[in-house]
Motif scaffolding. Structure first.
Motif, mmCIF file in Angstrom:
data_model
loop_
_atom_site.group_PDB
_atom_site.id
_atom_site.type_symbol
_atom_site.label_atom_id
_atom_site.label_comp_id
_atom_site.label_asym_id
_atom_site.label_seq_id
_atom_site.Cartn_x
_atom_site.Cartn_y
_atom_site.Cartn_z
ATOM 1 N N CYS A 6 64.745 79.177 -7.715
ATOM 2 C CA CYS A 6 63.741 80.019 -8.155
ATOM 3 C C CYS A 6 63.369 80.925 -7.921
ATOM 4 C CB CYS A 6 62.484 79.607 -7.401
ATOM 5 S SG CYS A 6 62.771 79.923 -5.234
ATOM 6 N N CYS A 26 60.390 74.395 -9.756
ATOM 7 C CA CYS A 26 61.749 74.182 -8.674
ATOM 8 C C CYS A 26 61.263 72.854 -9.188
ATOM 9 C CB CYS A 26 60.919 74.451 -7.067
ATOM 10 S SG CYS A 26 62.282 73.316 -5.935
ATOM 11 N N CYS A 62 70.102 77.482 -2.948
ATOM 12 C CA CYS A 62 69.963 76.837 -3.434
ATOM 13 C C CYS A 62 68.931 78.757 -3.698
ATOM 14 C CB CYS A 62 69.010 75.515 -4.463
ATOM 15 S SG CYS A 62 68.699 75.505 -5.307
#
Ligand code: SF4
Length: 503
Positions: A483, A425, A480
């Motif tokens: 990751c 990240c 988002c």
């Protein structure tokens, strides 16, 4: 052009090669995962320090390494900050000294680096135009690029902190814009790439708040019946001081709070939004409502989704045991969906910090034994399904699973709210390097074997997105997930960011 304004997908193979060749401990700059609060009061001037203190206590879960408060009283700025928990830094006398109409507070967790005294916030800076104090939550992904740019403009730096870069960028932008703070912030947003929610208090008597253009980090505001205006990372920062939630600061939006008015201005409007999914999975307190979605309800829906996957996999268990506290609400959802009895067979020692956010690997390994105890009579001879928010390195999970087996469980399964974490990240979350992420390059069966499970049941990305977005974001494009899937919604090239992080 200063940035490449592209949505970039990481070349995972390149990243893996880089990681396997590089030194993971090399020179990381200090990055933050923090909580922020700002208050404007006209009637409770003498209580301002106490109000900020209460708000920071409500946000303490977002950072425990240091805390600080800055207040503005008749154009004078006063800051008290230190390493440690909020309750240990401030007392009645220090809080009574923090009077004024405007104040900001910060709780900090450093995501890299070990000197906890460096980077304590608020960060205070005398610019050429005015004095400012900054409270910041996030990470500037293009830190090196902006810092080098500022050095070319003649700025010098004392530390490797994002806040110093932001402060000096404001100094630069204010000069360029003849002291116009709105224009300076617009310029600043154009230069910065990454995740950030920022509060700036100035000695003119105002608080400026803004959120990055994709809305990675939360920020909301509300008002008290006395007319105080409060702005905070999570809704509990508002309610604890009696403020009623009014709205979230929108991605790319700026809020200017003066003694007489509150003004909002959209600095940038992006098509895309990319809230960090981890806020709902783990970071935020369960009673927080983030961008209109309750963390508690999202976690329960995630647990129900995991329950469905468990049933579809043909598994059976006698009890559902959440890892306290992070797996508790998903565990409730799991139990509701499957009908398997919910059992608090793991008891947490409340005086040990959250394992996921402890700075060093050694501390993390030791902490797991100190942190939990098993009620053997509840698990002996049973098929147990554990529920937790995520598996990062697997170190903590392995220790817990062994404890459950030692207590006599016949089978141990693990249902995980977050799908396989396989990418770094760059937006402020303290992930280890890809090499340390247990799910990176391994099958579920291999992971289960390494950490001692009969089977691991990971959530899927579609189920996670659906559980968080539910009926508010039916189009499922507000999160988002970098990751998990490597789609970094940044302007900077992630491969370049990784090179900088590793160099
Ligand atoms: S990469 Fe993961 S942890 Fe980082 S901001 Fe995106 S969702 Fe959050």
């Amino acid at each position: 052009m200063f940035f490449h304004n592209l949505l970039l997908k990481v070349n995972l193979k390149t990243l893996k090669e880089k990681l396997s060749l590089s030194n993971e401990d090399a020179c990381l700059s200090i990055k933050d995962h923090c909580g922020i609060i700002g208050i404007r009061t006209t009637k409770r001037i003498h209580d301002l320090g106490f109000l900020l203190y209460q708000g920071m206590l409500a946000l303490q879960h977002r950072g425990q390494s240091s805390a600080g408060i800055t207040v503005i009283n008749k154009k004078n700025m006063k800051t008290i900050s230190d390493v440690g928990y909020v309750k240990d830094i401030f007392d009645k006398n220090t809080l009574a000294a923090l009077k004024g109409k405007f104040g900001i507070g910060h709780v900090r967790y450093p995501t890299a680096g070990t000197d906890l005294t460096v980077g304590i916030q608020p960060f205070v800076l005398q610019t050429r135009q005015l004095k400012i104090a900054i409270a910041f939550n996030g990470t500037i992904a293009n830190f090196d690029e902006v810092r080098n740019f500022l050095m070319d403009q003649g700025f010098r730096f004392s530390h490797d902190t994002d806040t110093e870069v932001i402060g000096k960028l404001i100094d630069y932008a204010l000069e360029e814009e003849n002291g116009d703070m709105t224009k300076a912030c617009k310029k600043l947003v154009g230069y910065l790439d990454g995740a950030y929610s920022i509060l700036i208090a100035t000695n003119k008597g105002e608080i400026i708040a803004f959120r990055d253009t994709l809305g990675f980090k939360p920020l909301c505001y509300g008002k008290t019946k006395e007319g105080d205006f409060v702005i905070a990372s999570e809704t509990m920062g508002l309610t604890i001081v009696g403020a009623e939630f009014e709205d979230d600061v929108k991605p790319g939006e700026m809020v200017i709070i003066t003694e007489k008015s509150i003004k909002k201005k959209r600095l940038v409007k992006e098509e895309k939004v990319a809230h960090c999914m981890f806020e709902w999975v783990y970071f935020a307190r369960p009673d927080a409502i983030l961008d209109g979605i309750s963390a508690y309800e999202a976690r329960e829906r995630i647990g129900k989704g995991l329950g469905k996957l468990f049933k579809e996999g043909g598994y059976e268990a006698d009890i559902v045991v959440p890892i306290p506290d992070s797996g508790r609400i998903a565990g409730i959802g799991f139990s509701k969906e499957t009908g398997i009895e919910y059992s608090e067979a793991l008891i947490r020692n409340r005086y040990v910090g959250r394992t996921f956010i402890m700075p060093r690997q050694t501390a993390r390994e030791e902490a797991v034994k100190l942190k939990l105890n098993v009620l053997s009579n509840l698990v002996k001879g049973k098929k147990v399904v554990l529920v937790d928010d995520s598996i990062v390195r697997g170190t903590t999970s392995k220790g817990i699973i062994q404890m459950i087996r030692d207590a006599g469980a016949t089978h141990v399964y693990f249902a995980v709210s977050c799908p396989q974490l396989i990418n770094p990240c760059f937006m402020g979350t303290d992930f280890p390097t890809e090499r340390e992420l247990i799910a990176c390059g391994r099958t579920d069966e291999e992971i289960a074997k390494i950490i001692g499970l009969d089977a691991v049941i990971y959530n899927t990305i579609p189920l996670l997105v659906e559980a968080i977005g539910f009926d508010k974001w039916p189009e499922n494009n507000h999160l988002c997930l970098a990751c998990l899937n490597g789609d970094y919604p940044l302007k900077s090239n992630p491969s370049q960011l990784l090179c900088e992080r590793e160099s």
